[in-house]
Design an enzyme around this catalytic site. Structure first.
Site, PDB file in Angstrom:
ATOM      1  N   ASP A 265       0.838  -1.452  -0.033  1.00  0.00           N
ATOM      2  CA  ASP A 265       0.044  -0.084   0.297  1.00  0.00           C
ATOM      3  C   ASP A 265       0.820   1.160  -0.054  1.00  0.00           C
ATOM      4  O   ASP A 265       1.474   1.817   0.933  1.00  0.00           O
ATOM      5  CB  ASP A 265      -1.072   0.433   1.198  1.00  0.00           C
ATOM      6  CG  ASP A 265      -2.192   1.240   1.664  1.00  0.00           C
ATOM      7  OD1 ASP A 265      -1.721   1.945   0.684  1.00  0.00           O
ATOM      8  OD2 ASP A 265      -2.229   1.150   2.008  1.00  0.00           O
TER       9      ASP A 265
ATOM     10  N   GLU B 175      31.457  10.889  -0.583  1.00  0.00           N
ATOM     11  CA  GLU B 175      32.504  10.695   0.537  1.00  0.00           C
ATOM     12  C   GLU B 175      31.070  10.900   1.638  1.00  0.00           C
ATOM     13  O   GLU B 175      31.838  11.968   2.777  1.00  0.00           O
ATOM     14  CB  GLU B 175      33.706  11.514   0.294  1.00  0.00           C
ATOM     15  CG  GLU B 175      34.917  11.045  -0.887  1.00  0.00           C
ATOM     16  CD  GLU B 175      35.951  12.384  -0.527  1.00  0.00           C
ATOM     17  OE1 GLU B 175      35.669  12.929   0.490  1.00  0.00           O
ATOM     18  OE2 GLU B 175      36.534  12.586  -1.640  1.00  0.00           O
TER      19      GLU B 175
ATOM     20  N   GLU C  87      30.284  11.534   5.376  1.00  0.00           N
ATOM     21  CA  GLU C  87      31.077  11.881   6.418  1.00  0.00           C
ATOM     22  C   GLU C  87      30.616  11.594   7.818  1.00  0.00           C
ATOM     23  O   GLU C  87      28.750  11.859   6.703  1.00  0.00           O
ATOM     24  CB  GLU C  87      31.867  13.236   6.477  1.00  0.00           C
ATOM     25  CG  GLU C  87      32.949  13.852   5.786  1.00  0.00           C
ATOM     26  CD  GLU C  87      33.374  14.563   5.598  1.00  0.00           C
ATOM     27  OE1 GLU C  87      34.907  14.892   5.152  1.00  0.00           O
ATOM     28  OE2 GLU C  87      32.728  15.471   6.249  1.00  0.00           O
TER      29      GLU C  87
ATOM     30  N   GLU D  99      37.645  12.346  10.766  1.00  0.00           N
ATOM     31  CA  GLU D  99      37.327  13.499  10.241  1.00  0.00           C
ATOM     32  C   GLU D  99      38.242  13.822  11.271  1.00  0.00           C
ATOM     33  O   GLU D  99      38.447  14.041  12.348  1.00  0.00           O
ATOM     34  CB  GLU D  99      35.466  13.635   9.489  1.00  0.00           C
ATOM     35  CG  GLU D  99      35.960  14.032   7.996  1.00  0.00           C
ATOM     36  CD  GLU D  99      37.306  14.716   7.141  1.00  0.00           C
ATOM     37  OE1 GLU D  99      37.845  15.329   7.746  1.00  0.00           O
ATOM     38  OE2 GLU D  99      37.190  14.036   5.793  1.00  0.00           O
TER      39      GLU D  99
ATOM     40  N   GLU E 148      34.787   9.108   8.413  1.00  0.00           N
ATOM     41  CA  GLU E 148      34.614   8.934   7.344  1.00  0.00           C
ATOM     42  C   GLU E 148      34.866   7.378   6.670  1.00  0.00           C
ATOM     43  O   GLU E 148      36.168   7.190   7.079  1.00  0.00           O
ATOM     44  CB  GLU E 148      35.648  10.434   5.939  1.00  0.00           C
ATOM     45  CG  GLU E 148      35.499  10.092   4.511  1.00  0.00           C
ATOM     46  CD  GLU E 148      36.084  11.315   3.893  1.00  0.00           C
ATOM     47  OE1 GLU E 148      36.286  12.393   3.870  1.00  0.00           O
ATOM     48  OE2 GLU E 148      36.241  10.639   2.910  1.00  0.00           O
TER      49      GLU E 148
ATOM     50  N   HIS F 288      30.786  14.853   0.280  1.00  0.00           N
ATOM     51  CA  HIS F 288      31.487  15.058  -1.413  1.00  0.00           C
ATOM     52  C   HIS F 288      31.057  14.184  -2.639  1.00  0.00           C
ATOM     53  O   HIS F 288      31.725  12.541  -2.068  1.00  0.00           O
ATOM     54  CB  HIS F 288      32.558  15.331  -1.583  1.00  0.00           C
ATOM     55  CG  HIS F 288      33.364  15.991  -0.353  1.00  0.00           C
ATOM     56  ND1 HIS F 288      34.840  15.971   0.511  1.00  0.00           N
ATOM     57  CD2 HIS F 288      32.349  17.348   0.600  1.00  0.00           C
ATOM     58  CE1 HIS F 288      34.471  17.193   0.549  1.00  0.00           C
ATOM     59  NE2 HIS F 288      33.020  17.417   1.299  1.00  0.00           N
TER      60      HIS F 288
ATOM     61  N   ARG G 240      39.344  23.875  -1.552  1.00  0.00           N
ATOM     62  CA  ARG G 240      38.302  22.833  -1.024  1.00  0.00           C
ATOM     63  C   ARG G 240      37.211  24.406  -0.765  1.00  0.00           C
ATOM     64  O   ARG G 240      36.193  23.827  -0.386  1.00  0.00           O
ATOM     65  CB  ARG G 240      38.885  22.251   0.195  1.00  0.00           C
ATOM     66  CG  ARG G 240      39.325  21.369  -0.194  1.00  0.00           C
ATOM     67  CD  ARG G 240      40.352  21.083   1.450  1.00  0.00           C
ATOM     68  NE  ARG G 240      41.183  19.629   0.830  1.00  0.00           N
ATOM     69  CZ  ARG G 240      41.445  18.768   0.683  1.00  0.00           C
ATOM     70  NH1 ARG G 240      39.378  18.003   0.979  1.00  0.00           N
ATOM     71  NH2 ARG G 240      41.551  17.374   0.561  1.00  0.00           N
TER      72      ARG G 240
ATOM     73  N   GLU H  66      34.635  16.940  -8.333  1.00  0.00           N
ATOM     74  CA  GLU H  66      34.131  16.924  -7.072  1.00  0.00           C
ATOM     75  C   GLU H  66      33.614  17.709  -6.708  1.00  0.00           C
ATOM     76  O   GLU H  66      33.992  19.153  -6.954  1.00  0.00           O
ATOM     77  CB  GLU H  66      35.008  16.537  -5.755  1.00  0.00           C
ATOM     78  CG  GLU H  66      35.284  16.501  -4.246  1.00  0.00           C
ATOM     79  CD  GLU H  66      36.426  16.106  -3.728  1.00  0.00           C
ATOM     80  OE1 GLU H  66      37.703  16.472  -3.612  1.00  0.00           O
ATOM     81  OE2 GLU H  66      36.061  16.591  -2.676  1.00  0.00           O
TER      82      GLU H  66
ATOM     83  N   ARG I 142      31.755  19.437  -4.274  1.00  0.00           N
ATOM     84  CA  ARG I 142      31.601  19.236  -2.837  1.00  0.00           C
ATOM     85  C   ARG I 142      30.397  20.246  -1.698  1.00  0.00           C
ATOM     86  O   ARG I 142      31.049  19.554   0.031  1.00  0.00           O
ATOM     87  CB  ARG I 142      32.566  19.986  -2.460  1.00  0.00           C
ATOM     88  CG  ARG I 142      33.898  19.257  -3.004  1.00  0.00           C
ATOM     89  CD  ARG I 142      35.443  20.632  -2.410  1.00  0.00           C
ATOM     90  NE  ARG I 142      35.675  20.573  -0.718  1.00  0.00           N
ATOM     91  CZ  ARG I 142      35.935  20.061   0.082  1.00  0.00           C
ATOM     92  NH1 ARG I 142      36.757  19.316  -0.525  1.00  0.00           N
ATOM     93  NH2 ARG I 142      36.604  19.720   1.488  1.00  0.00           N
TER      94      ARG I 142
END
Ligand code: GLU
Ligand code: MG
Length: 451
Positions: free
Chosen positions: A57, A137, A139, A194, A201, A250, A322, A340, A342
């Site tokens: 359902d 990635e 975390e 981390e 991570e 990321h 970064r 990547e 981020r």
């Protein structure tokens, strides 16, 4: 006895069910918000599940259907068969199968199924001659539970980036999580403590984007279940503790051609990136404000996207730093060239987030969008004037702004599709409105005695 309606993969799964003494099958799918739902059936229903599917359902699942059209069918994908590591003994085991959702009245895939939304994105890529690989990635934090088993925000250790025992007490838990994931055929590349205390991570090998989205969903379930066995609460909430790093997810993406070549690689380019890759980046940057509603879909997501904590805030790309939204990580071999993103965080629905990112990037390719030069300086240090000079926009400051951007962006709306888009906006607008009317501890601390 063999059933001719069974695919080879389904037969293999049935053999494994017998070999591994599996008693129960958990048929899984996700709702629009990315929460894993499951219907458990006795293992002797496997053949029926593979041939006819299992009816359920759908009216009680977030964002699925209206009550009057509530019958849905789950069609398990036999390639996703995996024994659950925390329910596995010699005599009794449970296994899961990830399912596609079928609309019983039409017999077609149900448009509101996030896995279908991602499949549509992959089909568009395929029509342009590409397959899509992705690697996330994720975390997360490990927190102590209180006496009643409720999550606290007390971290279970005081380690920092890449710290080792004895500070990194949680490494035992991480090891058990990794064993669990490996037993489910995850190929773990690395795991580390981390930056923030209690933050971890674990990276797993890239795969096609659909398998990777399935893997993110499984990953979150396994991490939580195994942490709970250690009386810890694992959370993928983006920013559980103010003023220290939050948790991102990321997401590395690359496109491959039909000949198996990496379409993002160009050895003659200064950054080893092809024109196609740069157009893909330009597409993501152009749609970033609307994408954020999908890749960063909670009120709390925007507490992470602030300067100073290694999370991106500015709409720019970089080959090294970064603070940018997209980074070009160093690649050892041409096949590893990738971008990547981020900004995504692990509170997202991975199917919808990947679908939206892919559509945005493909839009960049289709329109031949150009990419500005990468920004090599630390954008956190730029003042507004310098950002204007470089033409750098900022991400939405809160979920409300992200939803406004989504309402202006047809590419991202179409990525979600006619069913999911309005349901998603409805659920998220309600979430944001509930937050807006709430009065936080910060406000009470600041104003109660002052005014
Ligand atoms: N935790 C940071 C974030 O919120 C990322 C740290 C890193 O670069 O791995 O995105
Ligand atoms: Mg990290």
């Amino acid at each position: 006895m063999t059933n001719e309606n069974l695919s080879a993969e389904a037969e293999r799964a049935i053999e494994e069910i017998e070999d591994k003494n599996v008693d129960f099958l958990r048929l899984q799918f996700t709702d629009i918000l990315g929460t894993v739902k499951n219907v458990s059936v006795p293992a002797d229903q496997a053949e029926k599940a593979f041939t006819e599917g299992i009816y359920f359902d759908g009216s009680s699942i977030e964002g699925f259907v209206r009550i009057q059209e509530s019958d849905m069918r789950l069609k398990p994908d036999p390639e996703t068969f995996a024994v659950l590591p925390w329910r596995n003994t010699e005599e009794h085991a449970s296994a899961r199968l990830i399912c596609d959702v079928i609309n019983t009245s039409t017999g077609e895939p149900f448009e509101g199924d996030p896995r279908y939304v991602l499949k549509q994105a992959l089909e568009r890529a395929e029509a342009l001659g590409y397959t899509v690989n992705a690697a996330p990635e994720p975390e997360f934090f490990l927190f102590e539970e209180d006496e009643d088993g409720r999550a606290t925000t007390e971290t279970s250790d005081f380690g920092g980036y890449f710290d080792l025992a004895p500070k990194d007490l949680a490494s035992d838990v991480r090891r058990d999580i990794i064993y669990g994931l490996e037993s489910m055929d995850f190929e773990i590349e690395a795991s580390h403590h981390e930056v923030a205390q209690g933050q971890h991570e674990i990276n797993f090998e890239y795969d096609d984007a659909l398998t990777t989205a399935d893997n993110v969903s499984t990953f979150r379930t396994v991490v939580r279940a195994i942490a709970a066995q250690h009386d810890l609460h694992a959370t993928f909430m983006p920013k559980p503790i103010p003023r220290i790093n939050g948790s991102g997810m990321h997401t590395h993406i690359s496109l491959f051609t039909e000949n198996g070549e990496n379409a993002f690689h160009d050895g003659d380019d200064e950054f080893d990136l092809s024109e196609t890759a740069k157009q893909f980046i330009a597409g993501i940057l152009e749609h970033a404000p609307a994408l954020a509603a999908v890749t960063n879909p909670t009120v709390n997501s925007y507490k992470r996207l602030v300067p100073g904590y290694e999370a991106p805030v500015y709409v720019a790309w970089s080959d090294r730093n970064r603070s940018a939204l997209i980074r070009k990580p160093a690649a050892r071999v041409p096949a590893a060239s990738r971008i990547e993103a981020r900004f995504p965080d692990p509170s997202c629905n991975p199917y919808l987030a990947f679908a939206a990112l892919i559509h945005a990037g493909l839009d960049g390719i289709e329109r031949g969008l150009e990419c500005d030069d990468p920004v090599r300086e630390n954008i956190y240090d730029f003042d507004e004037e310098k950002r204007e000079e470089y033409g750098i926009d900022t991400l939405p400051a809160n979920l409300g702004q992200a939803l406004d951007a989504l309402e202006q962006d047809e590419v991202v709306q179409d990525a979600l599709g006619e069913h999911v888009y309005p349901k998603f906006v409805e659920a998220k607008t309600q979430e944001y409105d509930e937050f807006r009317v709430d009065v936080s501890d910060w406000e009470l601390d600041r104003y109660l005695e002052k005014f």
